[in-house]
Write a protein that holds these residues in place. Structure first.
Motif, mmCIF file in Angstrom:
data_model
loop_
_atom_site.group_PDB
_atom_site.id
_atom_site.type_symbol
_atom_site.label_atom_id
_atom_site.label_comp_id
_atom_site.label_asym_id
_atom_site.label_seq_id
_atom_site.Cartn_x
_atom_site.Cartn_y
_atom_site.Cartn_z
ATOM 1 N N ALA A 52 0.842 -1.208 0.000
ATOM 2 C CA ALA A 52 0.000 0.000 0.000
ATOM 3 C C ALA A 52 0.873 1.252 0.000
ATOM 4 N N GLU A 53 1.943 1.250 0.775
ATOM 5 C CA GLU A 53 2.856 2.403 0.807
ATOM 6 C C GLU A 53 3.518 2.590 -0.554
ATOM 7 N N ARG A 54 3.898 1.494 -1.196
ATOM 8 C CA ARG A 54 4.533 1.576 -2.515
ATOM 9 C C ARG A 54 3.550 2.145 -3.537
ATOM 10 N N GLU A 55 2.304 1.676 -3.491
ATOM 11 C CA GLU A 55 1.299 2.178 -4.425
ATOM 12 C C GLU A 55 1.055 3.665 -4.210
ATOM 13 N N MET A 56 1.008 4.088 -2.961
ATOM 14 C CA MET A 56 0.784 5.501 -2.662
ATOM 15 C C MET A 56 1.985 6.347 -3.105
ATOM 16 N N SER A 57 3.188 5.824 -2.965
ATOM 17 C CA SER A 57 4.377 6.584 -3.356
ATOM 18 C C SER A 57 4.483 6.722 -4.870
ATOM 19 N N GLU A 58 3.800 5.855 -5.602
ATOM 20 C CA GLU A 58 3.810 5.940 -7.066
ATOM 21 C C GLU A 58 2.691 6.836 -7.582
ATOM 22 N N GLY A 59 2.054 7.575 -6.698
ATOM 23 C CA GLY A 59 1.040 8.534 -7.116
ATOM 24 C C GLY A 59 -0.377 8.006 -7.096
ATOM 25 N N GLY A 60 -0.588 6.868 -6.521
ATOM 26 C CA GLY A 60 -1.943 6.322 -6.439
ATOM 27 C C GLY A 60 -2.774 7.093 -5.432
ATOM 28 N N THR A 61 -4.089 7.023 -5.596
ATOM 29 C CA THR A 61 -4.977 7.730 -4.688
ATOM 30 C C THR A 61 -5.389 6.854 -3.509
ATOM 31 N N ALA A 62 -5.452 5.555 -3.751
ATOM 32 C CA ALA A 62 -5.793 4.607 -2.692
ATOM 33 C C ALA A 62 -5.134 3.279 -3.037
ATOM 34 N N PRO A 63 -4.711 2.549 -2.059
ATOM 35 C CA PRO A 63 -4.124 1.247 -2.353
ATOM 36 C C PRO A 63 -5.108 0.383 -3.142
ATOM 37 N N ILE A 64 -4.585 -0.389 -4.071
ATOM 38 C CA ILE A 64 -5.429 -1.230 -4.919
ATOM 39 C C ILE A 64 -6.327 -2.130 -4.075
ATOM 40 N N ALA A 65 -5.825 -2.614 -2.982
ATOM 41 C CA ALA A 65 -6.621 -3.507 -2.130
ATOM 42 C C ALA A 65 -7.855 -2.802 -1.583
ATOM 43 N N ASP A 66 -7.817 -1.463 -1.482
ATOM 44 C CA ASP A 66 -8.947 -0.707 -0.947
ATOM 45 C C ASP A 66 -9.870 -0.173 -2.032
ATOM 46 N N GLN A 67 -9.528 -0.381 -3.290
ATOM 47 C CA GLN A 67 -10.349 0.124 -4.394
ATOM 48 C C GLN A 67 -11.388 -0.914 -4.788
ATOM 49 N N ARG A 68 -12.523 -0.408 -5.265
ATOM 50 C CA ARG A 68 -13.548 -1.314 -5.768
ATOM 51 C C ARG A 68 -13.106 -1.853 -7.136
ATOM 52 N N PRO A 69 -13.448 -3.099 -7.426
ATOM 53 C CA PRO A 69 -13.131 -3.637 -8.743
ATOM 54 C C PRO A 69 -13.900 -2.870 -9.824
#
Length: 72
Positions: A52-69
């Motif tokens: 989740a930290e890696r995804e956020m550091s790459e400019g994501g808005t929310a970790p993929i695990a927390d996003q709806r499919p």
């Protein structure tokens, strides 16, 4: 007591001893598995947090695990 009664009592005591030993062995196995599961859960949580930290550091808005499919 007759010999038959004594033989039956000895057989029952032997069966109880075996069952008691099997119960103790299974209890030890369950306790070991519980410890292993707790360690695995802790490691999984750590990996998910890092991802989740890696995804956020790459400019994501929310970790993929927390996003709806996308199909929702």
């Amino acid at each position: 007591m007759t010999d038959d009664t004594q033989t039956s009592m000895n057989a029952l005591e032997e069966r109880i001893a075996h069952l008691s030993r099997a119960n103790d062995d299974l209890s030890d196995i369950v306790a070991e598995q519980q410890d292993r599961i707790a360690r695995i859960e802790a490691r999984l949580e750590m990996v998910m947090r890092r991802e989740a930290e890696r995804e956020m550091s790459e400019g994501g808005t929310a970790p993929i695990a927390d996003q709806r499919p996308p199909h929702w």
